[in-house]
Write a protein that holds these residues in place. Structure first.
Motif, PDB file in Angstrom:
ATOM      1  N   PHE B  10       0.821  -1.200   0.000  1.00  0.00           N
ATOM      2  CA  PHE B  10       0.000   0.000   0.000  1.00  0.00           C
ATOM      3  C   PHE B  10       0.862   1.260   0.000  1.00  0.00           C
ATOM      4  CE2 PHE B  10      -2.814  -2.982   2.515  1.00  0.00           C
ATOM      5  CZ  PHE B  10      -3.657  -3.255   1.451  1.00  0.00           C
ATOM      6  N   LYS B  16      -6.155   4.859   0.476  1.00  0.00           N
ATOM      7  CA  LYS B  16      -5.131   3.928   0.037  1.00  0.00           C
ATOM      8  C   LYS B  16      -5.496   3.218  -1.265  1.00  0.00           C
ATOM      9  CE  LYS B  16      -4.345   1.549   3.859  1.00  0.00           C
ATOM     10  NZ  LYS B  16      -3.635   0.612   4.736  1.00  0.00           N
ATOM     11  N   THR B  17      -4.470   2.861  -1.973  1.00  0.00           N
ATOM     12  CA  THR B  17      -4.620   1.917  -3.070  1.00  0.00           C
ATOM     13  C   THR B  17      -3.654   0.778  -2.800  1.00  0.00           C
ATOM     14  OG1 THR B  17      -2.940   3.042  -4.367  1.00  0.00           O
ATOM     15  CG2 THR B  17      -5.220   3.690  -4.772  1.00  0.00           C
ATOM     16  N   GLY B  18      -3.900  -0.338  -3.397  1.00  0.00           N
ATOM     17  CA  GLY B  18      -2.999  -1.471  -3.228  1.00  0.00           C
ATOM     18  C   GLY B  18      -2.333  -1.788  -4.548  1.00  0.00           C
TER      19      GLY B  18
END
Lengths: 158, 165, 388
Positions: B10, B16-18
Motif C-alpha cells: 500500500f 489507500k490503493t494497493g
C-alpha cells in the motif's frame, strides 16, 4: 496437414500484469485499524447487523453503514480446511495452511483467517485441536503494515 | 520459476490503493497447423493454406477457412512470397507496460504476394526517430520484404521486420 | 415465460488434455458436432452466446475474439456471459431468454475451457480481490472444502457417514465416466479407494475432486416453430432458475445454500414440479466435489436438509435408484469449467431425447441440469422435458 514427425507444440510463457486497486475510504480506515491492532466493523442502521470487514453499504439493505464498531478479537470457528497441495505461487514450503472462517463475538457473519500457533504439519493433531465451534483469538504480527496479514494467525484458546 | 505472487503493498495516500502484480504461467497449444506454420518461419518460409471452396490463401495458415468453415484436410499448403504491399501503417512513439519492443517502431498490415489477406508485423530498417521524416519516407513506400532474424525460435519474431524494397 | 424454447442439437469435444489442438480448433470441434446433430449450418443461426471462466485462465484477454471464426460470429450478434462455475447455465439462459423474447429464432450457445493452457488454481486466486481474500484462498478446493465442513458442522452430520456417502458418489461417477465417450477421467475405482485417497484440502480427498480438463460444449436452441420444423425430437425447456448471493462468503450461511434452493424453486414452479424426487427421471447436478453433490441433493429439494448422506447410502441417487444423479460421470470426471454447466444441460437433453447411448436412463422424460459458480455466489438450473 502437419507431418507425422511434427508434434504439435505448446508455447510456455509467464505473464506479469501490474494493478493498483483503490480501497476507498471504508477499507482504508479498516486497514489502518489493523495497523493499530483493532478489528473494525460497521453497523447497518436498517437491519442492525455488524459486518467485518467494515462495509461502505449493507449488502442486503443497500443502506450506508456509517456507524463504526471495534469488534472482539475472539470468536468461534464456523468451518476450517487443510491445504496440502501446491500450485503456481504456492510452493511446498508454504503448505500446509489451515484456513478457517470465524464468527467473531458480537459480529454477524463469518470472516476468514488462518489457524496457527502449533505444529500444523501434523494433520492428526490439527484434526484433534481444530473443531467447528472451538474458540480462537487473534495473534498479531510484530510488524504491521495495514494489511490483512497483520493478524499473523488465529490461536485456539480454552 | 518466476517470482511468486506477492502480498499487496500500500503506497501512502489519503485514500489507500494497493499495488499488486498478477503473475500467471501459460502453455499455449499451437495445434498441428500453427506448429507447421512456425516451424516454416524457422526455415525462412512463410506458409499459408488455401481453401478449396473459396480458393483464398490465408496467412498465417489456418486449420479451417473462417468463411467456408471447411476443415484443413480440404486445404493445401502454399508458400507465399516474402514481399508484399503495405495496406496501412502506424508509428508507435509512446511507451507502455509489456510493450513488444522499444519505441519508436512501425506496425503495419502487410499483404504478401500470393496471399488473399494481410498480416500484422513491423516495418523497419531505417531511422524512425523523427516522426515527420518517417511520414515523408513512408509516402514513397509501397513494396516491402521480410528481413529474417539471425537467431530463430520458430515464433513470429523469426521475421525481424519488413523493410522497404 | 415468453415463447417456448427447445434444444435441437448438442455437441461436445473429447474432453481431457487437449494440447494437440489450438483453442479455436477445440471450439470448432464442438460447434461442428452441434451443427451436425441439429442438421443445420451456421447460416441458420441468428446469434451466438459464449462463456468461459475469466479469460485470464488461458492468458488471452477476451478469448472469444481469438476463436470468433470457430464460433461463426461473422455477420451475427454475439453476447458473452460469465459467472464462474455457473457460466454454462448462464450462457444457456442467455440463449433461452433471447429466443423466449421473440428477438431470435435459433441461437448457438458455446462454453469452453482449456485448463491446461494456464494454472487453474493460481488464476482462481485472482477471482476475489487481493486485499480481503486472496491471502486465504487455496484455489477452488479450499472454498468448497470450507463449505463442506460448515455443512457437516451445521447439521451435526457424522463425519464418517458423510465420508462414506461421498465415496459412493465418487464410485458412481467414475463408473459413469468409464461409459461416457466424452469423459476425461476413465478409471475403475472402489469405495475403499475413494475413502482412503490422499487429502487435498480437508475433508476433500483426491477422488472427491474433479480434474482440470480442456473441452468445449455447444448447444443449439430454437423457437417452437423452428424446433418443430427442424428437429424430430427436441428437448423442451420446461423451467429455468438462477439466483445470486453476497460477495463476502461469511455474510450468509453456506451450509444451507440459499441461491441453490431459490433457483431450483423457481425452475420447479415454471415446470409445474412439486415433488422433484418423484417427478424427475434423471439429474445432472454440478459436482466438482463429491461433498457439494451431497449438499445439492438437499438444496435442490431431492431430500430433507442434513439427510443426503443417508439417502445416498441407501442408493436413492445411484444407478437404478429413484433419481439417478450424474449418469455422465458429472463434473467429477470432466471439468472444462466454462463448458461444464452447459455439458450438464446437453447431457440432460440427450437423456430426454434418448440420445445418451451407453449412459441412457431408460425412458427418461424429465431431466434437471444445474451449475454453481461465483465466489460461492451463484446457482443456475435448467429443466428439460421430452414433451412441450
Amino acid at each position: 496437414m502437419a507431418e507425422k514427425n511434427e508434434k504439435p507444440r505448446t508455447i510456455h510463457t509467464v505473464l506479469r500484469v501490474p494493478f493498483e486497486m483503490a480501497l476507498g475510504p471504508t477499507w482504508t480506515r479498516f486497514f489502518e485499524g489493523l495497523r493499530e491492532k483493532k478489528i473494525l466493523g460497521t453497523k447497518c442502521k436498517e437491519c442492525g447487523r455488524i459486518l467485518v470487514p467494515a462495509r461502505p453499504f449493507c449488502p442486503r439493505c443497500f443502506e450506508p453503514m456509517e456507524e463504526w464498531v471495534e469488534v472482539a478479537q475472539e470468536g468461534t470457528i464456523i468451518t476450517w480446511s487443510y491445504v496440502n497441495y501446491t500450485y503456481f505461487g504456492v510452493t511446498a514450503d508454504m503448505i500446509p495452511i489451515v484456513p478457517t472462517r470465524i464468527k467473531l463475538d458480537g459480529v454477524d457473519g463469518g470472516w476468514g483467517g488462518r489457524i496457527g500457533g502449533f505444529d500444523i504439519k501434523d494433520f492428526d493433531l490439527v484434526n484433534k485441536k481444530v473443531k467447528v465451534g472451538a474458540r480462537v483469538k487473534a495473534v498479531w504480527s510484530g510488524e504491521r503494515h495495514g494489511h490483512l496479514r497483520d493478524i499473523e494467525y488465529w490461536e485456539i484458546i480454552e | 520459476m518466476v517470482e511468486a505472487v506477492k502480498s499487496p503493498e500500500f503506497p501512502v495516500k489519503e485514500y489507500k490503493t494497493g499495488n499488486k502484480d498478477t503473475v500467471l504461467p501459460y502453455n499455449w497449444a499451437l495445434g498441428p497447423t500453427w506448429t507447421k506454420f512456425f516451424n516454416g518461419l524457422k526455415e525462412e518460409k512463410i506458409l499459408g493454406t488455401r481453401c478449396k471452396k473459396c480458393n483464398r490463401v490465408l496467412v498465417p495458415a489456418r486449420t479451417f477457412c473462417p468463411s467456408c468453415y471447411k476443415d484443413m484436410e480440404d486445404e493445401e499448403w502454399v508458400e507465399v512470397a516474402q514481399e508484399g504491399t503495405v495496406e496501412t501503417w502506424c508509428l508507435v512513439n509512446y511507451k507502455y507496460y509489456g510493450q513488444p519492443k522499444e519505441p519508436p517502431y512501425i506496425i503495419a498490415q502487410i499483404c504478401l504476394d500470393r496471399a488473399d489477406c494481410s498480416v500484422t508485423h513491423f516495418i523497419g530498417g531505417f531511422d524512425l526517430s523523427d516522426p515527420d521524416k518517417v511520414r515523408e519516407k513512408m509516402k514513397s513506400v509501397s513494396r516491402i520484404k521480410a528481413v529474417w532474424s539471425k537467431e530463430k525460435h520458430a515464433d513470429i519474431y523469426d521475421i525481424a521486420y519488413f523493410e522497404p524494397v | 415465460m415468453g415463447r417456448a424454447v427447445a434444444v435441437i442439437g448438442t455437441g461436445q469435444t473429447r474432453h481431457g488434455r487437449r494440447d494437440d489442438v489450438s483453442y479455436p480448433d477445440l471450439i470448432k470441434e464442438a460447434v461442428k458436432a452441434a451443427f451436425e446433430d441439429a442438421g443445420i449450418t451456421s447460416q441458420d443461426i441468428d446469434a451466438v452466446v459464449y462463456g468461459s471462466m475469466p479469460s485470464m485462465m488461458e492468458g488471452v484477454a477476451y478469448n472469444h475474439f481469438y476463436f470468433a471464426d470457430a464460433l461463426r460470429v461473422v455477420g451475427k450478434p454475439l453476447l458473452r456471459t460469465e459467472t464462474c462455475g455457473s457460466t454454462g447455465q448462464s450462457i444457456a439462459h442467455t440463449g433461452i431468454y433471447w429466443i423466449a423474447s421473440g428477438m431470435a429464432d435459433i441461437i448457438l450457445v458455446v462454453g469452453s475451457e482449456k485448463q491446461h493452457e494456464g494454472d487453474a488454481q493460481a488464476t482462481m486466486t485472482t477471482i476475489p480481490e487481493a486485499f480481503m481474500h486472496a491471502d486465504f484462498v487455496g484455489g477452488a478446493p479450499v472454498a468448497f472444502s470450507m463449505q463442506s465442513r460448515e455443512w457437516m458442522g451445521h447439521f451435526n452430520i457424522d463425519e464418517d457417514k458423510a465420508r462414506e456417502a461421498a465415496a459412493i458418489i465418487s464410485v458412481d461417477c467414475h463408473d459413469g465416466g468409464l461409459k461416457n465417450p466424452y469423459a476425461h477421467i476413465r478409471v475403475n475405482i472402489t469405495k475403499e479407494d475413494a475413502m482412503k485417497a490422499r487429502i487435498i484440502t480437508y475433508p476433500v480427498r483426491l477422488l472427491d475432486v474433479c480434474p482440470s480438463s480442456d473441452g468445449a460444449c455447444a448447444v443449439i436452441f430454437a423457437s417452437e416453430d423452428k424446433a418443430k420444423k427442424i428437429c424430430k425430437k427436441p428437448a423442451w425447456v420446461k423451467g429455468t432458475g438462477f439466483r445470486g448471493e453476497e460477495y463476502f462468503s461469511g455474510d450468509s450461511s453456506k451450509a444451507v445454500w440459499q441461491s441453490a434452493i431459490e433457483a431450483s424453486k423457481e425452475a420447479y414452479k415454471q415446470a409445474g414440479i412439486t415433488d422433484p424426487l418423484k417427478e424427475l427421471d434423471v439429474a445432472e447436478v454440478y459436482n466438482p466435489f463429491t461433498y457439494q453433490q451431497l449438499m445439492f441433493l438437499e438444496c435442490l429439494g431431492f431430500c430433507p436438509p442434513g439427510e443426503s448422506p443417508d439417502y445416498v447410502v441407501k442408493g436413492v441417487f445411484s444407478p437404478g435408484g429413484k433419481l439417478f444423479c450424474n449418469p455422465s460421470g458429472g463434473v467429477l470426471c470432466t471439468n472444462p469449467i466454462g463448458a461444464a454447466g452447459l455439458i450438464r444441460l446437453a447431457e440432460a437433453a440427450m437423456q430426454v431425447t434418448g440420445k445418451a447411448g451407453a449412459i441412457q436412463v431408460e425412458g427418461a422424460k424429465l431431466a434437471l441440469s444445474h451449475a454453481m459458480g461465483g465466489a460461492l455466489q451463484f446457482n443456475g438450473i435448467t429443466i428439460l422435458g421430452s414433451e412441450l
